[in-house]
Structures are given as structure tokens and as C-alpha cells.
Write a protein that holds these residues in place. Structure first.
Motif, short mmCIF file in Angstrom:
data_model
loop_
_atom_site.label_atom_id
_atom_site.label_comp_id
_atom_site.label_asym_id
_atom_site.label_seq_id
_atom_site.Cartn_x
_atom_site.Cartn_y
_atom_site.Cartn_z
N LEU A 167 62.26 50.62 45.30
CA LEU A 167 63.55 49.45 45.05
C LEU A 167 63.68 48.53 45.84
O LEU A 167 63.81 47.84 45.35
N GLY A 168 63.80 48.99 46.78
CA GLY A 168 63.60 47.49 48.36
C GLY A 168 62.51 46.78 48.36
O GLY A 168 62.78 45.64 49.04
N LEU A 169 61.65 47.28 47.60
CA LEU A 169 60.39 45.84 47.43
C LEU A 169 60.86 44.51 46.55
O LEU A 169 60.27 43.50 46.51
N ARG A 170 61.59 45.20 45.65
CA ARG A 170 62.01 43.92 44.89
C ARG A 170 62.50 42.84 45.61
O ARG A 170 62.84 41.94 44.45
N ALA A 171 63.15 43.61 46.71
CA ALA A 171 63.43 41.99 47.40
C ALA A 171 62.61 41.28 48.24
O ALA A 171 62.55 40.01 48.37
N PHE A 172 61.33 41.15 47.92
CA PHE A 172 60.16 40.44 48.62
C PHE A 172 59.24 40.00 47.34
O PHE A 172 58.51 39.34 47.61
N THR A 173 59.34 40.74 45.98
CA THR A 173 58.39 39.91 45.47
C THR A 173 59.01 39.48 43.88
O THR A 173 59.95 40.27 43.85
N MET A 174 58.72 39.72 42.82
CA MET A 174 59.11 39.22 41.81
C MET A 174 58.17 40.34 40.72
O MET A 174 57.97 39.86 39.70
N ALA A 175 57.19 40.42 41.32
CA ALA A 175 55.88 40.99 40.68
C ALA A 175 56.75 42.94 39.81
O ALA A 175 58.38 42.94 40.65
N ARG A 176 56.62 43.17 38.77
CA ARG A 176 57.03 44.24 38.08
C ARG A 176 56.65 45.59 38.96
O ARG A 176 55.55 46.19 38.67
N VAL A 177 57.72 46.48 39.83
CA VAL A 177 57.54 46.93 40.67
C VAL A 177 57.91 47.75 40.62
O VAL A 177 59.74 47.09 40.25
#
Length: 288
Positions: free
Chosen positions: A24-34
């Protein structure tokens, strides 16, 4: 619940279906659907609703008309003359069904360009603007990009032709524009095909010695220009760098490499560590 039964894991935001993935922390770096959540074998309701909203925004971007008067008014501050041209696609429906027509200027536009008096100097660059597949992209990104690029072009002493707005145009229509004006190079600013999280992404395609019949191998593409993608200032620096090399070397496309990224700063929102040079024997350095 007995004393031996462990409590369920805590979920973020109080939503019982919210994902608890460490990704979930990756959402801070991208608007991709992760790091999408799961409810059984399906997406959570919240993620499903976000998907349908993003899909609707992408469809709207494809079909939305360009507000050309407002765009021309905003671009007047750049101090360049502007020309209104059109491709052979007569309307949005034909543009979507017949990509070949969007690649050619119509006869009235060719006649208009042929009637222009020659300038004191052959243009080094003509900038062609088209809504492509996203009018909202051109409306949002063209002005801030040009505000950063044109000072770079002027500092190099390049002669820039009038801005050419091409209604219902695709990338290759820039070849007709550049050839008609006798420009050494053309840069086409165009709305890109919308993604589910990027309905307002603009691309710039650079072609040296533009002429009808070129293939995409003759072009360099600078893609995903928007605040959450490639920042305007960095995109302007990239076009300035590529154009300078194209004019000096006499070609563009697959033979012209963008080596500016090797030394430049990492884009905003880059992942931690992005932009740092890898040591020669690093595991990820497999391209060389």
C-alpha cells in the motif's frame, strides 16, 4: 470469540474490506492501480467504483471537444502567431474510425500554408498542436509546457514558425505542416490515448526534416507530460536537448538517443532511489 481465538488483523481506514498489503505504501508514488483490495475473488466495492469512475473519465476525454477559442486565447501570451488548420477527418466520429484521414491536412489548410509569405529565415521548428485522443490533455498541458520550452528555444536563437492548431489531427499530420512551411523540424503536441489514471496526458513527437510518407521510426516521443507524470519543465528540457541534437546531426527517430535522463534529476514522485546511477555490475543494469 474464545480466549484462544486471535483477533482479526486491523484494516486501514476502518473499512473491513480494505487491503492490508504492505505494498500500500507504493500508492504514495504512483497513480497506477497497485495494491488493490480483495473481497473473496473480486475487487472491493471501493476499488471497483474507482475503476468505473476512471474508465468514465477516460471515455469522456476521448469524446470531449476541444475548446479552441479558449486555448488560443491562453496561448496569446506566448507572443507567437497562430494558425487554425484541419485534418481530412471531418468530425470526431470519422477521426476515430479513419485514422488515415487524421494524418493528412485537408486541402484548405494546405492552400492556407502555401499562401503564407516566406519569412526572413527558414523556420528551425514548427509547433503543431492537436487534441488527438484527449482534448483535455492539450487544454491543460500545452500552455505550461510551451511557457517552459519557448524561452529555451529563443535562447538558442531558433526561428519558430507560428503555432499551428490542427483539428482532428494525429501525429503524422505534423509532416504535412512541417513540409508546407519548409521547417527543419516539427514538434507535434498531442493528447495521448487516455489511461485509466491519466486522462490528461500529453505527448510531444519530434521529427527532423518532416515530409509526407515518413514512418514513426523517424520520430522521437516525449510521453506522459502532466503534473503527475513527466513534469513540464523536464519535458521542455528534453525537447530542447533532442532538437539541438537533431539539428546538429541531421536526423531524428530511432537513431537519435535521449541521453539527457542519464544526468538529469529524477522526476517528481519518483520511487526512492530512482535516478541514481547503477554501478556497472549491479543486477538491474542488464541493458548495456
Amino acid at each position: 470469540m474464545t480466549a484462544e481465538t486471535p483477533p482479526p488483523p486491523a484494516r486501514s481506514g476502518g473499512d473491513p474490506a480494505a487491503p492490508t498489503s504492505p505494498l500500500l505504501g507504493l500508492r504514495a508514488f504512483t497513480m497506477a492501480r497497485v495494491a488493490l483490495g480483495r473481497a473473496g475473488v473480486s475487487l472491493t466495492t471501493a476499488d471497483h467504483l474507482r475503476f468505473t469512475l476512471d474508465h468514465a473519465r477516460a471515455r469522456d476525454a476521448v469524446h470531449a471537444p476541444l475548446d479552441l477559442p479558449a486555448l488560443r486565447c491562453s496561448l496569446e501570451r506566448l507572443g507567437l502567431d497562430q494558425l487554425a488548420l484541419a485534418s481530412r477527418a471531418r468530425d470526431r466520429r470519422e477521426f476515430l474510425l479513419r485514422p488515415d484521414l487524421g494524418r493528412l491536412l485537408d486541402e484548405e489548410s494546405l492552400a492556407l500554408l502555401a499562401s503564407l509569405p516566406p519569412g526572413p529565415k527558414r523556420p528551425d521548428l514548427v509547433l503543431a498542436l492537436s487534441e488527438g485522443l484527449s482534448a483535455v490533455a492539450l487544454e491543460r498541458q500545452a500552455l505550461p509546457f510551451l511557457e517552459r520550452f519557448l524561452p529555451l528555444a529563443r535562447s538558442r536563437g531558433w526561428a519558430v514558425a507560428p503555432l499551428c492548431h490542427v483539428a482532428q489531427g494525429r501525429v503524422a499530420v505534423g509532416d504535412d505542416v512541417g513540409e508546407a512551411l519548409g521547417a527543419r523540424a516539427v514538434a507535434v503536441l498531442i493528447g495521448e490515448r487516455p489511461g485509466l489514471s491519466s486522462p490528461d496526458s500529453m505527448g510531444v513527437y519530434l521529427t527532423y526534416a518532416p515530409r509526407r510518407g515518413l514512418t514513426d521510426a523517424a520520430r522521437n516521443c516525449i510521453s506522459n507530460i502532466r503534473p503527475d507524470g513527466l513534469p513540464h519543465a523536464r519535458a521542455a528540457m528534453t525537447l530542447d536537448h533532442l532538437l539541438a541534437k537533431a539539428l546538429a546531426l541531421g536526423f531524428s527517430g530511432v537513431d537519435l538517443k535521449d541521453d539527457l535522463a542519464l544526468d538529469g534529476p529524477a522526476p517528481r514522485n519518483a520511487l526512492p532511489g530512482a535516478g541514481r546511477a547503477l554501478p556497472p555490475d549491479a543486477p538491474g543494469d542488464a541493458t548495456g
